[in-house]
Design an enzyme around this catalytic site. Structure first.
Site, PDB file in Angstrom:
ATOM      1  N   LYS A  31      -6.684 -12.102   7.129  1.00 58.61           N
ATOM      2  CA  LYS A  31      -6.292 -11.279   8.287  1.00 58.61           C
ATOM      3  C   LYS A  31      -7.434 -10.327   8.684  1.00 58.61           C
ATOM      4  O   LYS A  31      -7.732 -10.164   9.868  1.00 58.61           O
ATOM      5  CB  LYS A  31      -5.037 -10.482   7.900  1.00 58.61           C
ATOM      6  N   CYS A  60      -4.773  -9.964   2.867  1.00 63.03           N
ATOM      7  CA  CYS A  60      -5.835  -9.088   3.399  1.00 63.03           C
ATOM      8  C   CYS A  60      -7.048  -9.838   3.933  1.00 63.03           C
ATOM      9  O   CYS A  60      -7.361  -9.716   5.114  1.00 63.03           O
ATOM     10  CB  CYS A  60      -6.268  -8.113   2.322  1.00 63.03           C
ATOM     11  N   LYS A 100     -13.597   0.037   5.907  1.00 68.58           N
ATOM     12  CA  LYS A 100     -12.539  -0.820   5.345  1.00 68.58           C
ATOM     13  C   LYS A 100     -12.708  -2.278   5.776  1.00 68.58           C
ATOM     14  O   LYS A 100     -12.722  -3.194   4.957  1.00 68.58           O
ATOM     15  CB  LYS A 100     -11.163  -0.287   5.770  1.00 68.58           C
ATOM     16  N   LYS A 126      -3.529 -15.646  -6.089  1.00 67.98           N
ATOM     17  CA  LYS A 126      -4.437 -15.400  -7.217  1.00 67.98           C
ATOM     18  C   LYS A 126      -3.549 -15.083  -8.418  1.00 67.98           C
ATOM     19  O   LYS A 126      -2.331 -14.858  -8.262  1.00 67.98           O
ATOM     20  CB  LYS A 126      -5.385 -14.238  -6.916  1.00 67.98           C
ATOM     21  N   GLU A 142      -7.562   2.232   2.058  1.00 67.46           N
ATOM     22  CA  GLU A 142      -7.193   1.956   0.676  1.00 67.46           C
ATOM     23  C   GLU A 142      -7.888   0.677   0.222  1.00 67.46           C
ATOM     24  O   GLU A 142      -7.970  -0.271   0.977  1.00 67.46           O
ATOM     25  CB  GLU A 142      -5.663   1.812   0.612  1.00 67.46           C
ATOM     26  N   ASP A 146      11.104   4.060   5.013  1.00 63.66           N
ATOM     27  CA  ASP A 146      11.009   2.675   5.494  1.00 63.66           C
ATOM     28  C   ASP A 146      12.220   2.427   6.383  1.00 63.66           C
ATOM     29  O   ASP A 146      13.319   2.912   6.090  1.00 63.66           O
ATOM     30  CB  ASP A 146      11.016   1.704   4.310  1.00 63.66           C
ATOM     31  N   VAL A 204       0.832  -1.203   0.000  1.00 67.66           N
ATOM     32  CA  VAL A 204       0.000   0.000   0.000  1.00 67.66           C
ATOM     33  C   VAL A 204       0.870   1.259   0.000  1.00 67.66           C
ATOM     34  O   VAL A 204       0.635   2.198  -0.767  1.00 67.66           O
ATOM     35  CB  VAL A 204      -0.957  -0.024   1.222  1.00 67.66           C
ATOM     36  N   THR A 237      -4.781  -0.887   7.130  1.00 62.14           N
ATOM     37  CA  THR A 237      -6.084  -1.377   7.584  1.00 62.14           C
ATOM     38  C   THR A 237      -6.024  -1.559   9.091  1.00 62.14           C
ATOM     39  O   THR A 237      -5.216  -2.340   9.595  1.00 62.14           O
ATOM     40  CB  THR A 237      -6.403  -2.726   6.909  1.00 62.14           C
TER      41      THR A 237
HETATM   42  C1  UGA Z   1      -8.409  -7.414  -1.411  1.00 65.31           C
HETATM   43  C2  UGA Z   1      -9.574  -6.494  -1.803  1.00 65.31           C
HETATM   44  O1  UGA Z   1     -10.173  -6.978  -3.029  1.00 65.31           O
HETATM   45  C3  UGA Z   1      -9.108  -5.050  -1.997  1.00 65.31           C
HETATM   46  O2  UGA Z   1     -10.234  -4.211  -2.262  1.00 65.31           O
HETATM   47  C4  UGA Z   1      -8.421  -4.581  -0.711  1.00 65.31           C
HETATM   48  O3  UGA Z   1      -7.915  -3.253  -0.843  1.00 65.31           O
HETATM   49  C5  UGA Z   1      -7.261  -5.517  -0.400  1.00 65.31           C
HETATM   50  O4  UGA Z   1      -7.767  -6.857  -0.237  1.00 65.31           O
HETATM   51  C6  UGA Z   1      -6.627  -5.025   0.884  1.00 65.31           C
HETATM   52  O5  UGA Z   1      -7.315  -4.967   1.901  1.00 65.31           O
HETATM   53  O6  UGA Z   1      -5.479  -4.561   0.843  1.00 65.31           O
HETATM   54  P1  UGA Z   1      -6.422  -8.637  -2.745  1.00 65.31           P
HETATM   55  O7  UGA Z   1      -6.073  -9.297  -1.446  1.00 65.31           O
HETATM   56  O8  UGA Z   1      -5.348  -8.067  -3.576  1.00 65.31           O
HETATM   57  O9  UGA Z   1      -7.496  -7.455  -2.508  1.00 65.31           O
HETATM   58  O10 UGA Z   1      -7.111  -9.770  -3.635  1.00 65.31           O
HETATM   59  P2  UGA Z   1      -8.559 -10.078  -4.252  1.00 65.31           P
HETATM   60  O11 UGA Z   1      -8.518  -9.838  -5.699  1.00 65.31           O
HETATM   61  O12 UGA Z   1      -9.616  -9.424  -3.498  1.00 65.31           O
HETATM   62  O13 UGA Z   1      -8.619 -11.661  -4.013  1.00 65.31           O
HETATM   63  C7  UGA Z   1      -8.550 -12.204  -2.688  1.00 65.31           C
HETATM   64  C8  UGA Z   1      -8.713 -13.699  -2.729  1.00 65.31           C
HETATM   65  O14 UGA Z   1     -10.047 -14.066  -3.040  1.00 65.31           O
HETATM   66  C9  UGA Z   1      -7.833 -14.418  -3.756  1.00 65.31           C
HETATM   67  O15 UGA Z   1      -7.320 -15.597  -3.190  1.00 65.31           O
HETATM   68  C10 UGA Z   1      -8.809 -14.727  -4.894  1.00 65.31           C
HETATM   69  O16 UGA Z   1      -8.419 -15.827  -5.668  1.00 65.31           O
HETATM   70  C11 UGA Z   1     -10.083 -15.008  -4.116  1.00 65.31           C
HETATM   71  N1  UGA Z   1     -11.315 -14.781  -4.897  1.00 65.31           N
HETATM   72  C12 UGA Z   1     -11.629 -13.551  -5.355  1.00 65.31           C
HETATM   73  C13 UGA Z   1     -12.174 -15.846  -5.109  1.00 65.31           C
HETATM   74  O17 UGA Z   1     -11.914 -16.998  -4.689  1.00 65.31           O
HETATM   75  N2  UGA Z   1     -13.335 -15.616  -5.804  1.00 65.31           N
HETATM   76  C14 UGA Z   1     -13.668 -14.394  -6.273  1.00 65.31           C
HETATM   77  O18 UGA Z   1     -14.761 -14.265  -6.900  1.00 65.31           O
HETATM   78  C15 UGA Z   1     -12.802 -13.336  -6.058  1.00 65.31           C
END
Ligand code: UGA
Length: 470
Positions: free
Chosen positions: A286, A283, A227, A343, A154, A34, A15, A124
């Site tokens: 946690k 994210c 958030k 992912k 964020e 940092d 972030v 967060t």
């Molecule tokens: C997530 C949120 O989407 C962001 O909005 C947020 O800012 C971020 O956390 C954070 O708090 O910093 P991120 O962890 O990068 O973002 O990843 P996502 O794209 O949300 O995916 C999270 C997990 O859910 C992955 O393992 C993904 O494969 C899984 N997922 C996502 C599913 O299994 N199905 C879905 O339909 C979508």
């Protein structure tokens, strides 16, 4: 107030680094601090520590001009009009967010504050953190009129972080002070007025000068809850569709059709309804745990969150059982694995369900050949080095002579494999897909027996007949 705001960002993790570079892209003057000298040196030298689209180019453009990196917090924050705290808030044993880094930064900032500065929580954090930062400042002798604390959560996703930052659905600013609200409004003005999107070099996305993102002003506590509640709700959506996928398997229905039908209701929406092997990353796991703890501490029964976590945990076990039921016994079965990242589009393996599944399969005695386009180096640091785990250079090498091929991460390149080639390479043409990347009919047409999540299993007829004959 000039259009260029002097900003300090504390923390150069996901972030912090993305925010620092994007603020520079918006025209501000940024110092990113940092305490990890090695990281600072690497950033100053032009290294980009994370796999993220647009980030290397923006870093190259602004490094040592509009963005400077340092390990000297006092120097970085001196003269800054706004200080964004973007340090880690890791999970402690009980699930509570560990705020010791935030506290340490706040005390350090307190020592060097001489003029009015807005302190912004970007990490967060649980509700009430804002109030704690204020108390830490006051305890360290900073006069009330010299600072305000704002919550500006964020919402960026890994893999699309720069675009998400510059093209947000909304910008949330939680503050009880008009003066601080004015500073934050000024910082985000290039986005909220749409002027940024008129620049020829602007990063593409869905916001335009005609449809700029809204800035939502709330109380500090509401912003903190927004958030956590947003992440928890997205995780809930994923667990919900995973539970529905289990139901579809039991009923012989197709969860992809069900998700499409649900998502067409604009009140539900189609996004975050992809079933799979559960959510991971730094994210959701946690934040759901932290939000559950916040509720507990405030005396609120939010049992739903525990259920979201349970479903997520079970989803990995169910996948393992799916592999077992496809292959009968596991010990000694040679498996190809596609994907280690949590992912597609990232090299991040934190809380990756793919890593957990690989660990379970190794424990079951399966020799594994694995490929991930970006995450193998990181995985090597956490997975046991063992003769039964071999890292290979592409998806086809992972498929060679295996008893089954498992898809664990939704990399787009895994959805475009040459299926005839796969079929020829594998010992048995069996694909077990934890991300539903393929149309089951297409697999059958290519002679592959296909297991996926929440959809009827498609057996290739010859193979099925042969199995029946044995
Ligand atoms: C997530 C949120 O989407 C962001 O909005 C947020 O800012 C971020 O956390 C954070 O708090 O910093 P991120 O962890 O990068 O973002 O990843 P996502 O794209 O949300 O995916 C999270 C997990 O859910 C992955 O393992 C993904 O494969 C899984 N997922 C996502 C599913 O299994 N199905 C879905 O339909 C979508």
């Amino acid at each position: 107030m000039s259009n260029t705001i002097r900003i300090a960002v504390v923390g150069s993790g996901y972030v912090g680094l993305v925010a620092a570079v994007c603020f520079a892209e918006m025209g501000h003057s940024v110092v990113c601090v940092d305490n990890d000298q090695q990281k600072v040196d690497a950033l100053q030298g032009g290294d980009c520590p994370i796999h993220e689209e647009h980030l290397p180019a923006l870093l190259e453009r602004y490094r040592n001009s509009k963005v400077r990196f340092t390990n000297d917090l006092a120097e970085a924050t001196r003269g800054a009009e706004a200080i964004f705290i973007a340090v880690g808030t890791p999970q402690s044993g009980s699930g509570v967010a560990d705020l010791s880094y935030v506290e340490a930064v706040a005390s350090e900032i307190a020592r060097s504050l001489t003029t009015y500065t807005v302190i912004v929580e970007k990490s967060t954090v649980p509700v009430y953190t804002n109030e704690w930062i204020r108390r830490v400042m006051e305890r360290n002798g900073v006069a009330q009129h010299l600072f305000d604390v704002v919550s500006n959560p964020e919402f960026l996703r890994e893999g699309t972080a720069v675009r998400d930052f510059l093209h947000p659905d909304r910008i949330v600013v939680g503050t009880d002070s008009e003066r601080a609200a004015a500073v934050l409004s000024k910082i985000y003005e290039p986005l909220t007025t749409g002027s940024y999107y008129e620049q020829p070099s602007a990063i593409d996305g869905f916001c335009t000068s005609h449809e700029p993102p809204p800035l939502l002003l709330t109380s500090t506590k509401s912003a903190e809850i927004i958030k956590h509640a947003s992440n928890a709700f997205l995780a809930l959506k994923i667990s919900f569709i995973n539970a529905v996928s289990n139901l579809c398997e039991a009923a012989n229905a197709d969860v992809e059709q069900v998700a499409r039908g649900m998502g067409m209701d604009s009140r539900i929406g189609p996004r975050f309804l992809s079933p799979g092997i559960g959510y991971g990353g730094s994210c959701f796991p946690k934040d759901v745990a932290a939000f559950r703890c916040v509720a507990e501490q405030l005396g609120v029964d939010f049992a739903l969150l525990a259920e979201v976590e349970n479903i997520n945990k079970d989803q990995k076990i169910r996948f393992l059982n799916k592999v077992r039921s496809a292959l009968w016994t596991l010990r000694g079965k040679k498996l190809g694995v596609l994907g280690l990242a949590f992912k597609g589009g990232t090299d991040d393996i934190r809380e990756s369900p793919a890593i957990e599944i690989v660990q379970m399969l190794i424990a079951e005695g399966c020799p594994i050949k694995v490929f991930d386009p970006a995450a193998m180096e990181r995985a090597e640091q956490v997975l046991p080095s063992s003769s039964s785990l071999q890292y290979v250079s592409d998806a086809y090498a992972a498929s060679k002579d295996v008893d089954a091929l498992l898809i664990l991460t939704d990399w787009s390149e895994f959805a475009r494999l040459d299926l005839q080639r796969l079929n020829r390479l594998m010992r048995y043409p069996i694909v077990i897909d934890g991300r539903n990347l393929y149309d089951p009919e297409l697999m059958i047409e290519n002679g592959i027996t296909y297991f996926s999540v929440g959809r009827p299993t498609k057996h290739h007829v010859h193979e099925f007949a042969a199995a029946g004959a044995n």
